[in-house]
Design a protein around this motif. Sequence first.
Motif, PDB file in Angstrom:
ATOM      1  N   LEU A   1      -9.692  19.651   3.181  1.00 10.71           N
ATOM      2  CA  LEU A   1      -9.094  18.680   4.116  1.00 10.71           C
ATOM      3  C   LEU A   1      -8.026  17.863   3.374  1.00 10.71           C
ATOM      4  N   ILE A   2      -6.809  17.904   3.896  1.00 15.01           N
ATOM      5  CA  ILE A   2      -5.712  17.126   3.288  1.00 15.01           C
ATOM      6  C   ILE A   2      -5.313  16.027   4.278  1.00 15.01           C
ATOM      7  N   ASN A   3      -5.437  14.781   3.845  1.00 12.33           N
ATOM      8  CA  ASN A   3      -5.095  13.648   4.709  1.00 12.33           C
ATOM      9  C   ASN A   3      -3.748  13.065   4.353  1.00 12.33           C
ATOM     10  N   LEU A   4      -2.937  12.792   5.391  1.00 11.90           N
ATOM     11  CA  LEU A   4      -1.697  12.017   5.201  1.00 11.90           C
ATOM     12  C   LEU A   4      -1.840  10.774   6.066  1.00 11.90           C
ATOM     13  N   ILE A   5      -2.020   9.623   5.423  1.00 14.03           N
ATOM     14  CA  ILE A   5      -2.304   8.394   6.165  1.00 14.03           C
ATOM     15  C   ILE A   5      -1.365   7.282   5.681  1.00 14.03           C
ATOM     16  N   GLY A   6      -0.893   6.486   6.643  1.00 12.59           N
ATOM     17  CA  GLY A   6       0.011   5.389   6.277  1.00 12.59           C
ATOM     18  C   GLY A   6       1.422   5.878   6.008  1.00 12.59           C
ATOM     19  N   ILE A   7       1.832   6.931   6.725  1.00 16.13           N
ATOM     20  CA  ILE A   7       3.184   7.483   6.475  1.00 16.13           C
ATOM     21  C   ILE A   7       4.190   6.712   7.329  1.00 16.13           C
ATOM     22  N   GLU A   8       4.408   5.482   6.889  1.00 15.16           N
ATOM     23  CA  GLU A   8       5.427   4.626   7.523  1.00 15.16           C
ATOM     24  C   GLU A   8       6.744   4.864   6.780  1.00 15.16           C
ATOM     25  N   SER A   9       7.723   3.973   6.925  1.00 10.99           N
ATOM     26  CA  SER A   9       8.986   4.125   6.207  1.00 10.99           C
ATOM     27  C   SER A   9       8.710   4.143   4.702  1.00 10.99           C
ATOM     28  N   PRO A  10       9.292   4.999   3.916  1.00  5.52           N
ATOM     29  CA  PRO A  10      10.390   5.920   4.190  1.00  5.52           C
ATOM     30  C   PRO A  10       9.922   7.350   4.512  1.00  5.52           C
ATOM     31  N   GLY A  11       9.010   7.487   5.468  1.00  4.63           N
ATOM     32  CA  GLY A  11       8.419   8.803   5.745  1.00  4.63           C
ATOM     33  C   GLY A  11       9.403   9.834   6.253  1.00  4.63           C
ATOM     34  N   LEU A  12      10.401   9.389   7.023  1.00  2.00           N
ATOM     35  CA  LEU A  12      11.414  10.343   7.509  1.00  2.00           C
ATOM     36  C   LEU A  12      12.211  10.882   6.314  1.00  2.00           C
ATOM     37  N   THR A  13      12.701   9.970   5.483  1.00  2.00           N
ATOM     38  CA  THR A  13      13.478  10.387   4.304  1.00  2.00           C
ATOM     39  C   THR A  13      12.637  11.279   3.394  1.00  2.00           C
ATOM     40  N   ALA A  14      11.386  10.891   3.218  1.00  2.00           N
ATOM     41  CA  ALA A  14      10.528  11.611   2.273  1.00  2.00           C
ATOM     42  C   ALA A  14      10.003  12.928   2.827  1.00  2.00           C
ATOM     43  N   SER A  15      10.196  13.188   4.138  1.00  2.00           N
ATOM     44  CA  SER A  15       9.489  14.314   4.773  1.00  2.00           C
ATOM     45  C   SER A  15       9.633  15.664   4.053  1.00  2.00           C
ATOM     46  N   PRO A  16      10.837  16.062   3.599  1.00  2.00           N
ATOM     47  CA  PRO A  16      10.881  17.363   2.911  1.00  2.00           C
ATOM     48  C   PRO A  16      10.134  17.350   1.576  1.00  2.00           C
TER      49      PRO A  16
ATOM     50  N   ARG B   1       0.866  -1.191   0.000  1.00  2.00           N
ATOM     51  CA  ARG B   1       0.000   0.000   0.000  1.00  2.00           C
ATOM     52  C   ARG B   1       0.892   1.227   0.000  1.00  2.00           C
ATOM     53  N   ASP B   2       0.481   2.202  -0.785  1.00  2.00           N
ATOM     54  CA  ASP B   2       1.264   3.436  -0.920  1.00  2.00           C
ATOM     55  C   ASP B   2       0.885   4.416   0.192  1.00  2.00           C
ATOM     56  N   PHE B   3       1.697   5.483   0.369  1.00  4.91           N
ATOM     57  CA  PHE B   3       1.294   6.600   1.228  1.00  4.91           C
ATOM     58  C   PHE B   3      -0.010   7.181   0.686  1.00  4.91           C
ATOM     59  N   ILE B   4      -0.892   7.628   1.590  1.00  5.47           N
ATOM     60  CA  ILE B   4      -2.023   8.451   1.145  1.00  5.47           C
ATOM     61  C   ILE B   4      -1.693   9.895   1.479  1.00  5.47           C
ATOM     62  N   VAL B   5      -1.590  10.718   0.453  1.00  9.99           N
ATOM     63  CA  VAL B   5      -1.426  12.166   0.645  1.00  9.99           C
ATOM     64  C   VAL B   5      -2.458  12.779  -0.294  1.00  9.99           C
ATOM     65  N   ALA B   6      -3.631  13.116   0.279  1.00 13.13           N
ATOM     66  CA  ALA B   6      -4.754  13.429  -0.604  1.00 13.13           C
ATOM     67  C   ALA B   6      -5.545  14.648  -0.153  1.00 13.13           C
ATOM     68  N   HIS B   7      -5.840  15.525  -1.128  1.00  9.47           N
ATOM     69  CA  HIS B   7      -6.834  16.569  -0.884  1.00  9.47           C
ATOM     70  C   HIS B   7      -8.182  15.898  -1.115  1.00  9.47           C
ATOM     71  N   GLU B   8      -9.062  15.940  -0.100  1.00 13.04           N
ATOM     72  CA  GLU B   8     -10.245  15.074  -0.122  1.00 13.04           C
ATOM     73  C   GLU B   8     -11.477  15.692  -0.774  1.00 13.04           C
ATOM     74  N   GLU B   9     -11.254  16.592  -1.687  1.00 11.72           N
ATOM     75  CA  GLU B   9     -12.388  17.231  -2.374  1.00 11.72           C
ATOM     76  C   GLU B   9     -13.294  16.195  -3.040  1.00 11.72           C
ATOM     77  N   LYS B  10     -12.655  15.189  -3.680  1.00 11.90           N
ATOM     78  CA  LYS B  10     -13.420  14.197  -4.454  1.00 11.90           C
ATOM     79  C   LYS B  10     -14.386  13.403  -3.581  1.00 11.90           C
ATOM     80  N   ILE B  11     -14.041  13.217  -2.311  1.00  9.28           N
ATOM     81  CA  ILE B  11     -14.975  12.464  -1.448  1.00  9.28           C
ATOM     82  C   ILE B  11     -15.783  13.423  -0.559  1.00  9.28           C
ATOM     83  N   GLY B  12     -15.834  14.671  -0.960  1.00  8.01           N
ATOM     84  CA  GLY B  12     -16.750  15.610  -0.307  1.00  8.01           C
ATOM     85  C   GLY B  12     -16.162  16.436   0.827  1.00  8.01           C
ATOM     86  N   PHE B  13     -14.818  16.485   0.906  1.00  8.30           N
ATOM     87  CA  PHE B  13     -14.204  17.261   1.987  1.00  8.30           C
ATOM     88  C   PHE B  13     -13.171  18.260   1.438  1.00  8.30           C
ATOM     89  N   PRO B  14     -13.633  19.267   0.680  1.00  2.83           N
ATOM     90  CA  PRO B  14     -12.683  20.242   0.153  1.00  2.83           C
ATOM     91  C   PRO B  14     -11.991  20.977   1.298  1.00  2.83           C
TER      92      PRO B  14
END
Length: 374
Positions: free
Chosen positions: A344-359, A329-342
């Motif tokens: 709201l930006i969700n970041l879910i499942g930010i496991e490794s390599p989240g530290l490396t990817a942070s910037p 499963r990939d990182f979820i980094v999503a602006h939730e307009e499509k599911i009715g939440f303009p």
Amino acid sequence: MAAEVNVAIIGAGVVGLAIATEVAQEEKGIFVFEKNHTFGLETSSRGSEVIHTGIYYPEDSLKAKLCVEGKNLLYQLCERHGIGYKRLGKIIVAVKESEVNELERIYEQGRRNGVEDLTLLSRKELKKLEPNIEGISGLLSPTSGILDTHSLMKFFYNQARERGAEIVFNTEIIGIEKAGTKYKVQIGDRDGVSSFIATIVINSAGLNSDKIAQLAGIDIAHVGYKLHYCKGEYFSLNSKWRHLVERLIYPIPGEAGLGIHVTMSLDGRMRLGPNTRYVDEIDYSVDESQKEAFYEFAKRFLPLLELEDLEPEFAGIRPKLQAPGEVFRDFIVAHEEKIGFPGLINLIGIESPGLTASPAIAGYVAGMVKELFR
Ligand SMILES: Cc1cc2nc3c(=O)[nH]c(=O)nc-3n(C[C@H](O)[C@H](O)[C@H](O)COP(=O)(O)OP(=O)(O)OC[C@H]3O[C@@H](n4cnc5c(N)ncnc54)[C@H](O)[C@@H]3O)c2cc1C
């Protein structure tokens, strides 16, 4: 606390802090809310502190793209701002014939992801680089490294504040509801419960990010946002190991993690970990009875290892979207307009390599915020 803010970021882990730094470059009225008394006390301070190169993940995944980009940004940040790091290099080791094909597959995957400095090693080449490592072949990634994560977070924290962001500790987000085109956000702190209005809400709440999405009204089971906690424990290696290995040493990855590897801190302390154990609760204790399993696993590529070299050290918990036995499963980094939440930006499942990817995650999210304020 202001009655209305432009951007409310939930969570002051490495990702929330990096986002605050980046967004505050362009926007005013940025607030980060953290339930703990300071930043980075959860997943961000409980990992291997490895700067990954983006070898393993499917091409076109956010994990691959943001890791490759994040690695370069991270080295630049470390160099420019005196954040401790070492470009040690890493070797993935195949210990049996059946793993050689997998090693070659990882090499090809890395190349497809744009990691061009990988080299396959014969047993002889492996021995020459790491005489104390046993394996039939290896894959060298010369630009993998380690960094001082606390200094990185401190840098993001200071820079975000210099750019005008406010970071509010001891404050938990306990409710989010739509208020016209904005959101009413409820917080709990020492003074009790209060609320404010936010134009944009960024959910960077790590292990709680699925619950935050649910608080906002998203059906997390339906959209596949439910997190599964996967514990990773570490055992330290005694001082005899300080000079026996020079690089990070990894096995062929397992189903849920990169496999128990040899890593080291900037001051030269060596450790083994993390394992992968799906758990129901957040509990950071290390189960000593895992020692034998660590020993047996690592002995395959560390023949000099003795059981008494290992001591329980610490544990972290991965916020995994992938349930046991499920596929990548990939990182979820999503602006939730499509599911009715303009807004709201969700970041879910930010496991490794989240530290490396942070910037790189921060740049990606800042792009979304810019679009929203246009
Ligand atoms: C064992 C292990 C090893 C790892 N090794 C590496 C590695 O070597 N290299 C690498 O690149 N990555 C690694 N990672 C991944 C990396 O650590 C994470 O991807 C990264 O730290 C995630 O940062 P975050 O800010 O999203 O989460 P966190 O650090 O968990 O921050 C989230 C913050 O949100 C706060 N919060 C939660 N709920 C609320 C609420 N309701 N209100 C207010 N605040 C809230 C929490 O208190 C927390 O501070 C590893 C992870 C683990 C578990």
